[in-house]
Design a protein around this motif. Structure first.
Motif: not given
Length: 479
Positions: A289-296
């Motif tokens: 799992v990865i996020s779209v930084p930073d809001s995710g």
């Protein structure tokens, strides 16, 4: 070039205020505004008073840029208000920066506004017909003029008299020569809270993170339809309208800082829960799992926790690039995304990626990030979004496009998935979203950008409509 933030919803602004006899109020306001910088990066300003004189210093740019040499200084200053802005109503001009300051028969008054008035053009037209001269193109000046023209006696009565005429979203910090006043609209669209300093002074802030940075103890949130007055006698609360709570749910999805607590609900906990429920609903198979930084980030942590998959940093955000703008060539547009974000090949190569983001507005940048991950060797890219599809514009202080530009208004989820070239796409359901804020009444939130259920029944005027009215009025006057 198109930067990543250009495909995000934009909050209009943040407000801050300090009343203190012992602390440097302009300096505390400076630090408070830095903590609220995420709410507006276009312009900023600070107004101060010593009880007799009032001064305001404003400029275009970030707080640290505008006040890089010195914050406003006045001997014996004891009240200050500040503002950070991202424009929705009114052009991006120095004259439109806040706080606004005016002289009127009752003395001096300064005002900072977070939100958007839905009847601004109507009120502006009425005021102009009665001889009022406007210096800006922002709806906040309407409020100042209504206060100045009120025939009531005290400033508190003048403000309440003015509030009866306006509709829409407004959190206000107002400063006179001897009072600091905070106001939150009856729907409570935007947050506003009160804190206490060690010397017995008080602080108003759009978010509780602003209290933390200046060492103020949280007292309580200002309630919808409530006005707080701070002066030498202490604090008084006035109910000026019946509360009709409709807090903007996007404060918890994206706008507010995760370390803030709004109306008793931790933003971090709400976003973590969004990720957990999203994992239950989506059920995607993947390696990481990865996020779209930073809001995710926080939602991605919740997704990983619930799914049992490792959470890793697959994308790196460049925090020092500043704002970028549209350029003509495709190569330049692609380069812009890489300036803001870049994939870590060693993390994503050969992996089935579950990428978590908070929202999809137009979809253009989501597609570029998916392509970036594929170019870095990702085997599959499954995108999951911690909010429902955004299919309706906002009239309450968020910069959303015309509905036809919102991708969820014209495409199905499957069509959006094809457009961004993801292997699968899942949005958090409305039912799931409502479970994520247990400290709040789910029915007392505004979900209009998802379902078109606008809390204010009257016909709303979008920021673009207000700007159009001002432009057409000036053109007619010029012949």
């Amino acid at each position: 070039m198109i930067d990543y933030e250009a495909d995000k919803l934009k909050e209009e602004c943040g407000v801050f205020g300090v009343y203190s006899r012992d602390f440097n109020v302009s300096e505390l306001t400076y630090y408070g505004l830095i903590s609220l910088q995420h709410r507006g990066q276009e312009s900023t300003g600070i107004a101060v008073t010593d009880g007799a004189w009032m001064e305001v210093s404003r400029g275009m740019g970030l707080v640290r840029e505008v006040f890089r040499h010195q914050v406003p200084q006045m001997e014996n200053q004891y009240i200050a208000i500040g503002h950070v802005r991202y424009s929705t109503t009114g052009s991006s001009l120095i004259v439109n920066t806040q706080p606004l300051m005016v002289n009127y028969s009752g003395g001096k008054i300064a005002l900072a506004h977070n939100g958007n008035l839905t009847n601004a053009a109507e009120l502006r037209r009425e005021l102009e017909d009665n001889g009022t001269i406007f210096q800006t193109t922002i709806d906040s000046e309407v409020v100042v003029n209504l206060i100045a023209r009120s025939r009531k006696v005290t400033v508190e009565e003048k403000i309440i008299d003015s509030l009866k005429k306006i509709r829409g979203a407004y959190c206000l910090t107002i400063m006179t020569e001897d009072k600091l006043i905070g106001v939150r609209d009856p729907q409570g669209f935007r947050p506003l809270c009160l804190g206490r300093l060690e010397d017995g002074g008080y602080v108003l802030s759009s978010e509780s993170c602003g209290l933390d940075v200046v060492g103020a103890e949280f007292v309580r949130d200002i309630a919808p339809g409530e006005m707080v007055v701070i002066d030498e006698n202490g604090v008084e609360f006035h109910k000026f309208a019946a509360p009709k709570p409709s807090m903007c749910v996007f404060e918890f999805i994206y706008f507010a800082r995760p370390d803030s607590v709004i109306d008793g609900q931790s933003v971090h906990e709400a976003r973590f829960e969004m990720g957990r429920i999203l994992a239950q609903e989506a059920g995607c198979k993947g390696d990481i799992v990865i996020s779209v930084p930073d809001s995710g980030n926080t939602a991605a942590e919740g997704y990983a926790y619930e799914s049992g998959l490792p959470y890793m940093s697959g994308l790196v955000k460049n925090r020092y690039i500043g704002r970028t703008f549209i350029q003509p060539s495709q190569k330049q547009r692609d380069t812009a995304v890489k300036l803001k974000l870049n994939a870590i090949r060693s993390v994503v190569e050969g992996k089935s990626i579950i990428m978590v983001d908070d929202s999809i507005v137009r979809g253009t940048t989501s597609g570029k990030i998916v392509k970036m991950l594929r170019n870095a060797g990702a085997k599959e890219v499954h995108m999951v979004v911690s909010s429902p599809p955004i299919g309706y514009p906002c009239f309450y202080g968020i910069d959303t496009s015309a509905r036809k530009e919102l991708i969820a208004a014209t495409k199905t989820v499957d069509e959006i998935c094809e457009y961004i070239d993801a292997d699968s796409l899942h949005f958090l359901s409305m039912e799931g979203l409502k479970k994520c804020m247990p400290m709040l009444n789910a029915e007392h939130m505004c979900y209009a950008c998802f379902n078109g259920g606008y809390p204010i029944e009257q016909k709303s005027q979008s920021p673009a409509e207000v700007d159009k009215y001002i432009f057409e009025t000036r053109r007619k006057k010029q012949g």
